[in-house]
Design a protein around this motif. Structure first.
Motif, PDB file in Angstrom:
ATOM      1  N   ARG A  44       1.014  -1.171   0.019  1.00 16.93           N
ATOM      2  CA  ARG A  44      -0.053   0.069  -0.074  1.00 16.93           C
ATOM      3  C   ARG A  44       0.827   1.228  -0.006  1.00 16.93           C
ATOM      4  NH1 ARG A  44      -4.685  -0.403   4.463  1.00 16.93           N
ATOM      5  NH2 ARG A  44      -4.809   1.668   3.973  1.00 16.93           N
ATOM      6  N   MET A  45       1.983   1.206   0.795  1.00 21.92           N
ATOM      7  CA  MET A  45       2.833   2.230   0.708  1.00 21.92           C
ATOM      8  C   MET A  45       3.486   2.625  -0.685  1.00 21.92           C
ATOM      9  SD  MET A  45       4.508   2.591   4.637  1.00 21.92           S
ATOM     10  CE  MET A  45       4.613   0.711   4.839  1.00 21.92           C
ATOM     11  N   ALA A  46       3.876   1.387  -1.135  1.00 17.02           N
ATOM     12  CA  ALA A  46       4.407   1.522  -2.623  1.00 17.02           C
ATOM     13  C   ALA A  46       3.392   2.137  -3.704  1.00 17.02           C
ATOM     14  CB  ALA A  46       4.864   0.272  -3.066  1.00 17.02           C
ATOM     15  N   LYS A  47       2.243   1.862  -3.414  1.00 18.52           N
ATOM     16  CA  LYS A  47       1.266   2.628  -4.470  1.00 18.52           C
ATOM     17  C   LYS A  47       1.407   3.981  -4.073  1.00 18.52           C
ATOM     18  CE  LYS A  47      -3.769   2.808  -5.409  1.00 18.52           C
ATOM     19  NZ  LYS A  47      -3.695   4.279  -5.048  1.00 18.52           N
ATOM     20  N   ILE A  48       1.447   4.462  -3.306  1.00 16.55           N
ATOM     21  CA  ILE A  48       1.502   5.788  -2.627  1.00 16.55           C
ATOM     22  C   ILE A  48       2.890   6.676  -3.307  1.00 16.55           C
ATOM     23  CG2 ILE A  48       1.506   7.850  -0.936  1.00 16.55           C
ATOM     24  CD1 ILE A  48      -0.287   5.724   0.806  1.00 16.55           C
ATOM     25  N   ALA A  49       3.907   5.776  -2.927  1.00 19.16           N
ATOM     26  CA  ALA A  49       5.265   6.417  -3.369  1.00 19.16           C
ATOM     27  C   ALA A  49       5.370   6.413  -4.847  1.00 19.16           C
ATOM     28  CB  ALA A  49       6.231   5.408  -2.486  1.00 19.16           C
ATOM     29  N   LEU A  50       5.068   5.615  -5.550  1.00 19.45           N
ATOM     30  CA  LEU A  50       4.962   5.199  -7.017  1.00 19.45           C
ATOM     31  C   LEU A  50       4.213   6.483  -7.523  1.00 19.45           C
ATOM     32  CD1 LEU A  50       4.586   1.524  -7.831  1.00 19.45           C
ATOM     33  CD2 LEU A  50       6.606   2.931  -8.249  1.00 19.45           C
ATOM     34  N   ASP A  51       3.055   6.796  -6.998  1.00 22.37           N
ATOM     35  CA  ASP A  51       2.313   7.895  -7.578  1.00 22.37           C
ATOM     36  C   ASP A  51       2.732   9.187  -7.382  1.00 22.37           C
ATOM     37  OD1 ASP A  51       0.457   6.116  -8.474  1.00 22.37           O
ATOM     38  OD2 ASP A  51      -1.192   6.376  -6.652  1.00 22.37           O
ATOM     39  N   LYS A  52       3.834   9.582  -6.450  1.00 25.47           N
ATOM     40  CA  LYS A  52       4.204  10.772  -6.060  1.00 25.47           C
ATOM     41  C   LYS A  52       6.012  10.900  -6.142  1.00 25.47           C
ATOM     42  CE  LYS A  52       0.856  11.787  -2.535  1.00 25.47           C
ATOM     43  NZ  LYS A  52       0.756  12.330  -1.134  1.00 25.47           N
ATOM     44  N   GLN A  53       6.612   9.788  -6.901  1.00 25.23           N
ATOM     45  CA  GLN A  53       7.780   9.661  -6.823  1.00 25.23           C
ATOM     46  C   GLN A  53       8.561  10.779  -7.785  1.00 25.23           C
ATOM     47  OE1 GLN A  53       9.590   6.042  -8.738  1.00 25.23           O
ATOM     48  NE2 GLN A  53       7.545   6.022 -10.189  1.00 25.23           N
ATOM     49  N   ASN A  54       7.686  11.328  -8.717  1.00 22.90           N
ATOM     50  CA  ASN A  54       8.001  12.359  -9.502  1.00 22.90           C
ATOM     51  C   ASN A  54       7.694  13.878  -8.970  1.00 22.90           C
ATOM     52  OD1 ASN A  54       9.172  10.831 -11.544  1.00 22.90           O
ATOM     53  ND2 ASN A  54       7.114  10.504 -12.407  1.00 22.90           N
ATOM     54  N   SER A  55       7.218  13.898  -7.498  1.00 23.99           N
ATOM     55  CA  SER A  55       6.985  15.125  -6.955  1.00 23.99           C
ATOM     56  C   SER A  55       8.107  16.146  -6.564  1.00 23.99           C
ATOM     57  CB  SER A  55       6.086  14.741  -5.849  1.00 23.99           C
ATOM     58  OG  SER A  55       6.966  14.313  -4.735  1.00 23.99           O
ATOM     59  N   GLY A  56       9.384  15.468  -6.734  1.00 26.26           N
ATOM     60  CA  GLY A  56      10.371  16.040  -6.374  1.00 26.26           C
ATOM     61  C   GLY A  56      10.957  15.818  -4.639  1.00 26.26           C
ATOM     62  N   ASP A  57       9.980  15.269  -4.047  1.00 29.69           N
ATOM     63  CA  ASP A  57      10.435  15.017  -2.530  1.00 29.69           C
ATOM     64  C   ASP A  57      11.170  13.724  -2.783  1.00 29.69           C
ATOM     65  OD1 ASP A  57      10.392  14.597   0.107  1.00 29.69           O
ATOM     66  OD2 ASP A  57       8.341  15.096   0.430  1.00 29.69           O
ATOM     67  N   PRO A  58      12.354  13.819  -2.359  1.00 27.56           N
ATOM     68  CA  PRO A  58      13.019  12.492  -2.069  1.00 27.56           C
ATOM     69  C   PRO A  58      12.839  11.469  -1.106  1.00 27.56           C
ATOM     70  CG  PRO A  58      14.181  14.160  -0.956  1.00 27.56           C
ATOM     71  CD  PRO A  58      13.089  15.113  -1.751  1.00 27.56           C
ATOM     72  N   PHE A  59      11.635  11.983  -0.013  1.00 29.15           N
ATOM     73  CA  PHE A  59      11.204  10.903   0.597  1.00 29.15           C
ATOM     74  C   PHE A  59      10.549   9.688  -0.049  1.00 29.15           C
ATOM     75  CE2 PHE A  59       7.437   9.282   2.914  1.00 29.15           C
ATOM     76  CZ  PHE A  59       7.936   9.098   4.308  1.00 29.15           C
ATOM     77  N   TYR A  60       9.812   9.949  -1.061  1.00 30.31           N
ATOM     78  CA  TYR A  60       9.116   8.834  -1.728  1.00 30.31           C
ATOM     79  C   TYR A  60      10.079   7.921  -2.462  1.00 30.31           C
ATOM     80  CZ  TYR A  60       4.979  11.827  -0.597  1.00 30.31           C
ATOM     81  OH  TYR A  60       4.230  12.557  -0.040  1.00 30.31           O
ATOM     82  N   THR A  61      11.137   8.473  -2.993  1.00 29.38           N
ATOM     83  CA  THR A  61      12.053   7.822  -3.633  1.00 29.38           C
ATOM     84  C   THR A  61      12.788   6.853  -2.582  1.00 29.38           C
ATOM     85  OG1 THR A  61      12.723   9.469  -5.263  1.00 29.38           O
ATOM     86  CG2 THR A  61      14.433   7.785  -4.872  1.00 29.38           C
ATOM     87  N   ALA A  62      13.380   7.439  -1.353  1.00 23.97           N
ATOM     88  CA  ALA A  62      13.755   6.684  -0.257  1.00 23.97           C
ATOM     89  C   ALA A  62      12.614   5.428   0.068  1.00 23.97           C
ATOM     90  CB  ALA A  62      14.012   7.300   0.785  1.00 23.97           C
ATOM     91  N   LYS A  63      11.560   5.883   0.259  1.00 22.33           N
ATOM     92  CA  LYS A  63      10.648   4.977   0.778  1.00 22.33           C
ATOM     93  C   LYS A  63      10.366   3.759  -0.238  1.00 22.33           C
ATOM     94  CE  LYS A  63       8.016   5.442   3.400  1.00 22.33           C
ATOM     95  NZ  LYS A  63       7.885   4.886   5.138  1.00 22.33           N
TER      96      LYS A  63
END
Length: 596
Positions: free
Chosen positions: A540-559
């Motif tokens: 479930r967390m991966a789905k969120i991170a994939l959807d936001k990985q291009n947001s510029g926030d490195p948090f999602y990349t690390a997640k």
């Protein structure tokens, strides 16, 4: 040397992006006005208290420990603990999730648990003093008479008094049916209680003006076994009619346990010599009342190891980035230095990522579960409350055992990252390992939790609770299985779900023929189901991170990196666990006792 930064960003991710707790709370009248800004503000201040007040006392408190005056029987906690507790009370922190009728702030338990994760990271030994009070509060709130609630709850909520639970005796630990402490009825409706209790955390101290002991004992007409246990309130000081404190009750600390860890908490041998107590609930029904406190404690112990996992990880990462030793196998990464930082080495990264994944997965599971607890307690729909209660019952032994096993592994890995320095006290790492080890033992050993999960929570209701949780997983798999970028998470999740179903059926069939089969498989089985919960929440967390990985926030990349590591390197443990669970009980029980 040691450091701690409250993980506010990840807490906010879990609370608001993964679980959308504000929407959940809007369905509960008691919490409908609790929004994300309120939660974030409370946790930000709570993080400051943890990092600035408690964390500086952790290593010194471990080194100093507690002191018992054998004449007065008074215990003095380490330097600074009393002053920190006064600040805790002054800040209103004891009242965070308590009933406003008794002076509480009425915030969801979810907020309090997130606060307590940070307290446990900062100083587990200190946190046990107020932490046990929450369990005493919950027990009396659920089972106390109106007079008992009026007399005790306001003081527990304010933090003026603290609480304990007095269960274990020298000859009995988990098997409370063997306890011998006696309660003799008195003409005035009270009871005189005589016996000895051991391993009583926070059993004696000077942080608060009174201590409310909840004591299990037997009445003269009590039937044998666990059906003959009653629960009593035994205050450290007698309480006068006007609520003021009187003379000392006949309960005192006879000795302090000399322990491997949590040195800053007073673990006491408590002597009751005709101590005056009052009955909680019905005679011989004390174990059911005490389980309110014990179940709260089991969630709390999982939270303790989550806190230790987080702080150990933070310190290991900082050290790995700073410590230079040898060169990368693929060539120098810092050619301007005589050696590379050890974080370039694959196995160091494996240890760090293991701790990180256990922290982030554990946080998601702990918060997910306490949201269900808030639903159980506060949702207006009876069906929702029942469904949430079943899920909390299913997940409680997993949180206690899986998170504490993981905490032991993670803190050990993080100490290993430090090499020889990890073995030295002033770096703080060996303390996390020592403190983490108790969490696998107390509040029901992890084997007991495993037996509870497989024998009672799953086979006991023919898999009803597990099937309900599995239905959530199946629905998520069906919804997200069409996404190409989710296949690396959905496929192993679905595969493990099928394997858990088959394993559960197989073990249930074996148990019909030999009940020992449950004991032979339970520990491995709990760890498999623990991984199933992690895999579900990580997906479930991966789905969120994939959807936001291009947001510029490195948090999602690390997640995403952490989640991929989990699925590639940690989840495959389930294959060997399933195989050993299926191996049956014969290899364990075949050898005659005389041959051991």
């Amino acid at each position: 040397m040691a450091q701690y930064t409250p993980p506010l960003r990840d807490l906010q991710f879990v609370l608001h992006e993964l679980l959308d707790v504000s929407s959940e709370f809007k369905q509960m009248p008691a919490h409908a006005d609790i929004d994300a800004d309120t939660i974030n503000a409370v946790l930000e201040e709570g993080g400051k208290f943890a990092a600035e007040v408690l964390f500086p006392l952790n290593i010194s408190g471990d080194a100093e420990g507690c002191k018992l005056d054998k004449v007065t029987h008074e215990v003095t906690p380490p330097t600074g603990f009393k002053e920190a507790y006064a600040k805790y009370v002054e800040g209103g922190w004891p009242a965070l999730s308590c009933d406003p009728e008794y002076g509480g702030q009425g915030l969801p338990h979810t907020v309090n648990q997130c606060f307590y994760e940070m307290l446990n990271s900062a100083n587990q030994a200190w946190t046990m003093y107020p932490g046990l009070s929450h369990g005493a509060y919950e027990c009396l709130h659920a089972h106390g008479t109106e007079d008992q609630k009026r007399l005790y709850l306001t003081k527990l909520v304010s933090g003026e008094w603290t609480g304990t639970m007095c269960l274990t005796e020298p000859h009995c630990g988990t098997d409370l049916g063997l306890l011998r402490t006696k309660a003799e009825p008195q003409a005035d409706g009270t009871y005189k209680i005589t016996g000895q209790k051991i391993f009583i955390s926070a059993g004696e101290h000077n942080l608060a003006e009174n201590i409310v002991h909840l004591v299990l004992a037997r009445l003269p007409d009590a039937p044998a076994g666990s059906k003959g246990i009653s629960l009593f309130i035994v205050p450290k000081f007698h309480i006068k009619a006007d609520g003021s404190l009187g003379e000392r009750n006949a309960i005192h600390c006879g000795a302090l346990e000399h322990k491997m860890g949590i040195h800053g908490n007073a673990t006491c041998q408590m002597i009751l010599d005709g101590a005056v107590g009052t009955l909680v609930g019905q005679p011989h029904k004390g174990l059911a009342a005490m389980f309110v406190m014990m179940n709260a404690a089991r969630l709390g112990v999982g939270n303790q190891s989550l806190g230790l996992t987080e702080v150990a990880y933070q310190n290991a990462v900082a050290y790995a980035k700073d410590r230079i030793q040898m060169r990368s196998l693929t060539g120098p990464k810092s050619p301007d230095k005589p050696a590379d930082s050890i974080i370039v080495h694959p196995d160091v990264r494996k240890m760090l990522l293991t701790a990180r994944a256990f922290a982030e997965g554990g946080r998601a599971l702990a918060v997910y579960t306490v949201v269900q607890l808030d639903k159980e307690l506060s949702h207006p729909d009876e069906d929702v409350r029942k469904e949430a209660a079943d899920e909390v019952a299913l997940l409680t032994p997993i949180i206690k055992a899986f998170l504490t096993d993981n905490g032991w592994l993670a803190t050990s890995h993080c100490m290993q990252v430090f090499g020889g320095h990890g073995y030295i006290h002033e770096w703080g790492m060996e303390q996390y390992v020592r403190d983490a080890r108790i969490n696998m033992i107390y509040e029901g050993t992890n084997t007991v939790q495993s037996l509870d999960l497989l024998g009672r929570k799953i086979l006991g209701d023919n898999g009803k609770k597990l099937k309900a949780f599995g239905k959530k997983i199946a629905e998520f798999v069906e919804e997200e299985g069409v996404r190409e970028d989710m296949q690396e998470f959905i496929n192993p999740l679905a595969d493990l779900g099928d394997k858990v179903t088959k394993l559960t059926t197989e073990l249930g069939m074996k148990a019909f023929g030999n009940a020992d089969e449950v004991g032979g498989a339970a520990v491995d089985y709990l760890r498999v189901v623990g991984h199933l919960t992690f895999a579900y929440l990580f997906a479930r967390m991966a789905k969120i991170a994939l959807d936001k990985q291009n947001s510029g926030d490195p948090f999602y990349t690390a997640k995403l990196h952490t989640i991929r590591f989990y699925f590639a390197k940690l989840l495959p443990e389930t294959a060997s666990l399933i195989r050993t669970a299926r191996a049956g009980v014969a290899p364990l029980m075949a050898m005659d006792e005389a041959l051991f």
